[in-house]
Structures are given as structure tokens and as C-alpha cells.
Write a protein that holds these residues in place. Structure first.
Motif, PDB file in Angstrom:
ATOM      1  N   ASP A  50       0.844  -1.193   0.000  1.00  0.00           N
ATOM      2  CA  ASP A  50       0.000   0.000   0.000  1.00  0.00           C
ATOM      3  C   ASP A  50       0.880   1.243   0.000  1.00  0.00           C
ATOM      4  O   ASP A  50       1.630   1.486   0.942  1.00  0.00           O
ATOM      5  CB  ASP A  50      -0.913  -0.012   1.227  1.00  0.00           C
ATOM      6  CG  ASP A  50      -1.904   1.138   1.225  1.00  0.00           C
ATOM      7  OD1 ASP A  50      -2.122   1.744   0.153  1.00  0.00           O
ATOM      8  OD2 ASP A  50      -2.465   1.417   2.296  1.00  0.00           O
ATOM      9  N   ARG A  90       0.112   4.305   0.352  1.00  0.00           N
ATOM     10  CA  ARG A  90      -0.241   5.274   1.398  1.00  0.00           C
ATOM     11  C   ARG A  90       0.480   4.962   2.708  1.00  0.00           C
ATOM     12  O   ARG A  90       0.899   5.870   3.432  1.00  0.00           O
ATOM     13  CB  ARG A  90      -1.747   5.288   1.614  1.00  0.00           C
ATOM     14  CG  ARG A  90      -2.498   5.865   0.412  1.00  0.00           C
ATOM     15  CD  ARG A  90      -3.972   5.676   0.601  1.00  0.00           C
ATOM     16  NE  ARG A  90      -4.292   4.262   0.491  1.00  0.00           N
ATOM     17  CZ  ARG A  90      -5.081   3.745  -0.435  1.00  0.00           C
ATOM     18  NH1 ARG A  90      -5.670   4.528  -1.295  1.00  0.00           N
ATOM     19  NH2 ARG A  90      -5.303   2.454  -0.487  1.00  0.00           N
ATOM     20  N   GLU A  91       0.642   3.687   2.990  1.00  0.00           N
ATOM     21  CA  GLU A  91       1.366   3.282   4.196  1.00  0.00           C
ATOM     22  C   GLU A  91       2.832   3.699   4.098  1.00  0.00           C
ATOM     23  O   GLU A  91       3.421   4.168   5.066  1.00  0.00           O
ATOM     24  CB  GLU A  91       1.253   1.766   4.386  1.00  0.00           C
ATOM     25  CG  GLU A  91       1.914   1.246   5.625  1.00  0.00           C
ATOM     26  CD  GLU A  91       1.214   1.680   6.901  1.00  0.00           C
ATOM     27  OE1 GLU A  91       1.896   1.825   7.926  1.00  0.00           O
ATOM     28  OE2 GLU A  91      -0.013   1.883   6.875  1.00  0.00           O
TER      29      GLU A  91
END
Length: 73
Positions: free
Chosen positions: A44, A46-47
């Protein structure tokens, strides 16, 4: 060797074998679900940005720089 003979000589009922298969199937299903969650979390973007914002900005700058310089030629 003695343990192998004892394990082989013990007969199991079909119900016990089915129960073991179902237990193994449930464990496998749980393991696959955990693996999917781990892969989704690791990939991910965003992580990555939340955990390492400066590194991501630096990587974006570097990639933009490389692409920008390749267009000039």
C-alpha cells in the motif's frame, strides 16, 4: 523408529480423518487470509508515505528528474 511404528499401527476412523482434514483446511484458510492482508499492507503506497514521507518525496523527485532528463535527449 518405535514412534513411527506406533503412529502407523494406530488406526483412525474416517470421522477422525475428516476432522483432521477440516482442521487443516481451516488453518490453511487462516494462513492464506493473513498472507493476503500482509501483502496488501506491505504494498500500500499510502502506508509507505505515512511511514517515510521524506524518502517518498525524495524518490518522487528523483524519478521526476530522471524522466525529465530522458525527455531532453
Amino acid at each position: 523408529m518405535a514412534a513411527d511404528k506406533n503412529a502407523r499401527s494406530t488406526t483412525r476412523t474416517p470421522e477422525e480423518i475428516r476432522a483432521e482434514i477440516e482442521r487443516t483446511r481451516a488453518e490453511l484458510s487462516h494462513s492464506v487470509s493473513a498472507l493476503r492482508e500482509e501483502v496488501a499492507w506491505r504494498t500500500d503506497w499510502r502506508e509507505w508515505v505515512m511511514r517515510r514521507p521524506l524518502a517518498c518525496v525524495g524518490a518522487a523527485f528523483f524519478i521526476g528528474f530522471v524522466i525529465g532528463n530522458s525527455q531532453r535527449r
